[in-house]
Design a protein around this motif. Structure first.
Motif, short mmCIF file in Angstrom:
data_model
loop_
_atom_site.label_atom_id
_atom_site.label_comp_id
_atom_site.label_asym_id
_atom_site.label_seq_id
_atom_site.Cartn_x
_atom_site.Cartn_y
_atom_site.Cartn_z
N HIS A 251 0.87 -1.20 0.06
CA HIS A 251 -0.18 0.14 0.03
C HIS A 251 0.84 1.28 0.04
CE1 HIS A 251 0.89 -0.40 4.28
NE2 HIS A 251 0.57 1.05 4.31
N LEU A 252 0.34 2.49 -0.22
CA LEU A 252 0.94 3.71 -0.21
C LEU A 252 0.54 4.37 1.12
CD1 LEU A 252 2.59 6.14 -1.09
CD2 LEU A 252 0.52 6.87 -2.44
N HIS A 253 1.45 4.57 2.10
CA HIS A 253 1.03 5.52 3.09
C HIS A 253 1.49 6.85 2.98
CE1 HIS A 253 1.08 6.10 7.43
NE2 HIS A 253 2.04 7.03 7.44
N LEU A 254 0.29 7.70 2.91
CA LEU A 254 0.62 9.08 2.58
C LEU A 254 0.42 9.98 3.87
CD1 LEU A 254 0.53 11.29 0.10
CD2 LEU A 254 -1.82 11.25 0.27
N GLU A 255 1.38 10.90 4.03
CA GLU A 255 1.35 11.95 5.25
C GLU A 255 1.19 13.31 4.72
OE1 GLU A 255 3.74 11.36 8.32
OE2 GLU A 255 3.53 9.09 8.74
N VAL A 256 0.73 14.32 5.40
CA VAL A 256 0.70 15.57 5.04
C VAL A 256 1.20 16.17 6.11
CG1 VAL A 256 -0.67 17.66 4.34
CG2 VAL A 256 -1.34 15.33 3.39
N ARG A 257 2.16 17.27 6.00
CA ARG A 257 3.03 17.93 6.99
C ARG A 257 3.01 19.40 6.76
NH1 ARG A 257 5.77 14.54 11.09
NH2 ARG A 257 5.50 12.29 10.52
N PRO A 258 2.16 20.22 7.25
CA PRO A 258 1.89 21.70 6.69
C PRO A 258 3.54 22.27 7.36
CG PRO A 258 -0.13 21.11 7.48
CD PRO A 258 0.81 19.98 7.90
N GLY A 259 4.12 23.07 6.70
CA GLY A 259 5.31 23.65 7.00
C GLY A 259 6.53 22.53 7.58
N GLY A 260 6.19 21.38 7.13
CA GLY A 260 7.33 20.42 7.50
C GLY A 260 7.23 19.89 9.08
N GLY A 261 6.12 20.25 9.87
CA GLY A 261 5.91 19.92 10.99
C GLY A 261 5.25 18.57 11.35
N ALA A 262 4.16 18.79 12.12
CA ALA A 262 3.42 17.45 12.61
C ALA A 262 2.47 17.27 11.51
CB ALA A 262 2.62 18.00 13.96
N PRO A 263 1.87 15.95 11.36
CA PRO A 263 1.10 15.66 10.34
C PRO A 263 -0.31 16.09 10.86
CG PRO A 263 1.80 13.74 11.54
CD PRO A 263 2.77 14.77 12.09
N VAL A 264 -1.04 16.11 9.62
CA VAL A 264 -2.70 16.41 9.79
C VAL A 264 -3.27 15.37 8.92
CG1 VAL A 264 -2.15 19.16 10.03
CG2 VAL A 264 -2.52 17.78 7.83
N ASP A 265 -4.57 15.29 9.28
CA ASP A 265 -5.48 14.31 8.47
C ASP A 265 -5.24 14.61 6.92
OD1 ASP A 265 -7.31 12.57 7.42
OD2 ASP A 265 -8.90 13.43 8.85
N PRO A 266 -4.65 13.49 6.00
CA PRO A 266 -4.57 13.83 4.73
C PRO A 266 -6.01 13.88 4.14
CG PRO A 266 -3.10 12.19 5.47
CD PRO A 266 -4.08 12.71 6.73
N GLU A 267 -6.97 12.98 4.34
CA GLU A 267 -8.32 12.95 3.95
C GLU A 267 -9.08 14.39 4.06
OE1 GLU A 267 -12.09 9.69 3.81
OE2 GLU A 267 -10.41 9.77 5.25
#
Length: 277
Positions: A251-267
């Motif tokens: 599977h592909l694990h996708l993460e979104v981290r605004p400003g390179g900081g802590a992750p947020v909900d990608p969905e």
């Protein structure tokens, strides 16, 4: 005794005086002494018109004899030509008309120059406006292109969501899982720059893309890396789905981290940008 002498002038003394213009009277004593004296005098000239008449007569005589033709024929024409400029210069009406015409010509020339300068300025302004509009349109297209996003996998199933817990995770789930077969193409989410690519422990093979606003997108558990650095555009393939690292299946694990900081909900993040996984 008779004389044999023959007179030199047979006609006698009177024959020698025939050269005179005046007739000799029969009686020589008939002429008075005063009359005889006046006979040899020039008549007295009276003042007035007589000298003028004399000059006129001389001129007429010269004209009749052809002497007047010695005067150059072009002389009257030369005098006429010399008189014309004097007459023009001396005429105040013509001088005023010339000044008015000169002023009108100057004003017309100035008006034409002003019109030419104004036309050039207007053309330059239009060109500058057109160039500015082209630049604005290009910038807008670039922003739209940068803002355009696409889903990272085309054929998938969502197998895990953000914040879930499971026994094989040390912490709550920090991303969104797109389950797909190994080797399925993985695309860049948006326009950006790949700032990291390689092995990353429990994430397996991972690619980190940084978007223009500084947000980092992590693509994890890849079976291979196709684009390991440089700029990418939305929808450009950068890797393939795999099962590397701490996983139970491909599977592909996708993460979104605004400003390179802590992750947020990608969905949620994708939905806010018009994408529904």
């Amino acid at each position: 005794m008779a004389s044999t002498h023959t007179p030199a002038h047979p006609a006698g003394p009177a024959a020698g005086t025939q050269l005179l213009d005046h007739p000799v009277p029969d009686d020589p004593g008939a002429l008075a002494p005063e009359a005889e004296a006046n006979r040899h005098r020039m008549p007295r000239q009276t003042r007035g018109a007589s000298p003028l008449l004399g000059v006129t007569a001389v001129a007429a005589t010269l004209g009749a004899t052809g002497f007047a033709s010695a005067t150059p024929a072009a002389a009257p024409a030369i005098e006429a030509q010399d008189e014309s400029p004097v007459a023009l210069a001396a005429d105040p009406g013509l001088a005023l008309a010339a000044r008015i015409q000169q002023q009108a010509d100057s004003q017309r020339t100035a008006a034409e120059e002003d019109a030419r300068v104004q036309a050039a300025q207007e053309a330059a302004a239009k060109a500058a406006a057109k160039e500015a509009e082209a630049e604005r349109a290009a910038a807008e297209a670039e922003r739209a292109k940068a803002a355009a996003l696409t889903l990272p996998v085309k054929d998938y199933n969502l197998s895990a969501h953000y914040g879930q817990s499971a026994r094989y995770w040390a912490h709550l789930h920090t991303g969104l899982d797109f389950a797909a077969d190994t080797g399925t193409a993985v695309f860049a989410l948006g326009q950006g720059t790949i700032t990291s690519a390689g092995w990353s422990g429990a994430y397996g093979y991972r690619i980190v893309e940084t978007l223009p606003d500084g947000t980092e997108i992590w693509y994890c558990h890849l079976s291979s890396i196709i684009k390991g650095s440089g700029k990418v555009t939305a929808g450009q393939q950068i890797g393939k789905v795999g099962a590397t690292g701490n996983v139970t299946g491909p599977h592909l694990h996708l993460e979104v981290r605004p400003g390179g900081g802590a992750p947020v909900d990608p969905e949620t993040w994708l939905q806010q940008r018009g994408l529904t996984p």
